[in-house]
Design a protein around this motif. Structure first.
Motif, PDB file in Angstrom:
ATOM      1  N   SER A 194      -1.000  -2.576  -3.033  1.00  0.00           N
ATOM      2  CA  SER A 194      -0.176  -3.135  -1.958  1.00  0.00           C
ATOM      3  C   SER A 194      -1.013  -3.371  -0.698  1.00  0.00           C
ATOM      4  CB  SER A 194       0.998  -2.215  -1.646  1.00  0.00           C
ATOM      5  OG  SER A 194       0.538  -1.028  -1.056  1.00  0.00           O
ATOM      6  N   PRO A 195      -0.718  -4.458   0.013  1.00  0.00           N
ATOM      7  CA  PRO A 195      -1.509  -4.771   1.220  1.00  0.00           C
ATOM      8  C   PRO A 195      -1.091  -3.964   2.449  1.00  0.00           C
ATOM      9  CG  PRO A 195       0.144  -6.454   0.862  1.00  0.00           C
ATOM     10  CD  PRO A 195       0.244  -5.501  -0.298  1.00  0.00           C
ATOM     11  N   ASP A 196      -0.096  -3.097   2.299  1.00  0.00           N
ATOM     12  CA  ASP A 196       0.366  -2.299   3.439  1.00  0.00           C
ATOM     13  C   ASP A 196      -0.756  -1.423   3.966  1.00  0.00           C
ATOM     14  OD1 ASP A 196       2.883  -3.339   3.093  1.00  0.00           O
ATOM     15  OD2 ASP A 196       3.595  -1.655   1.898  1.00  0.00           O
ATOM     16  N   LYS A 197      -0.726  -1.228   5.265  1.00  0.00           N
ATOM     17  CA  LYS A 197      -1.715  -0.329   5.862  1.00  0.00           C
ATOM     18  C   LYS A 197      -1.151   1.082   5.845  1.00  0.00           C
ATOM     19  CE  LYS A 197      -4.035  -3.671   8.611  1.00  0.00           C
ATOM     20  NZ  LYS A 197      -4.805  -3.911   9.786  1.00  0.00           N
ATOM     21  N   GLY A 198      -2.029   2.016   5.618  1.00  0.00           N
ATOM     22  CA  GLY A 198      -1.617   3.404   5.608  1.00  0.00           C
ATOM     23  C   GLY A 198      -1.256   3.872   4.211  1.00  0.00           C
ATOM     24  N   SER A 250       0.836   5.483   1.067  1.00  0.00           N
ATOM     25  CA  SER A 250       2.209   5.361   0.579  1.00  0.00           C
ATOM     26  C   SER A 250       2.879   6.737   0.588  1.00  0.00           C
ATOM     27  CB  SER A 250       2.209   4.785  -0.831  1.00  0.00           C
ATOM     28  OG  SER A 250       1.600   5.704  -1.729  1.00  0.00           O
TER      29      SER A 250
END
Length: 78
Positions: A37-41, A43
């Motif tokens: 996933s390209p989310d930062k931080g 999961s």
């Protein structure tokens, strides 16, 4: 006193095993989509894994300290 320390030791060892198993289960439930996933931080799954492994280290250290205490207490009586 030894009986009390042994009971506490067994509880610390059980907590170590429980935390290890929970951490492994969290690791196995991580999906490929979560990893890519390209989310930062991190999961939620990664945070749970981290928390469980930190708990494992804490309980493992407590168990080692209890063993050292038992050995120190029994070493002087010989």
């Amino acid at each position: 006193m030894n009986t009390f320390l042994v009971i506490i030791l067994v509880l610390a060892m059980a907590a170590t095993l429980f935390s290890l198993i929970r951490g492994i289960i969290s690791f196995l439930q991580t999906t490929k989509e979560e990893l890519n996933s390209p989310d930062k931080g991190p999961s939620a799954s990664s945070l749970k894994q981290n928390k469980m492994m930190f708990n494992r280290i804490f309980f493992q250290a407590a168990a080692v300290l209890i063993v050292a205490l038992i050995l120190l207490m029994n070493g002087g009586s010989q």
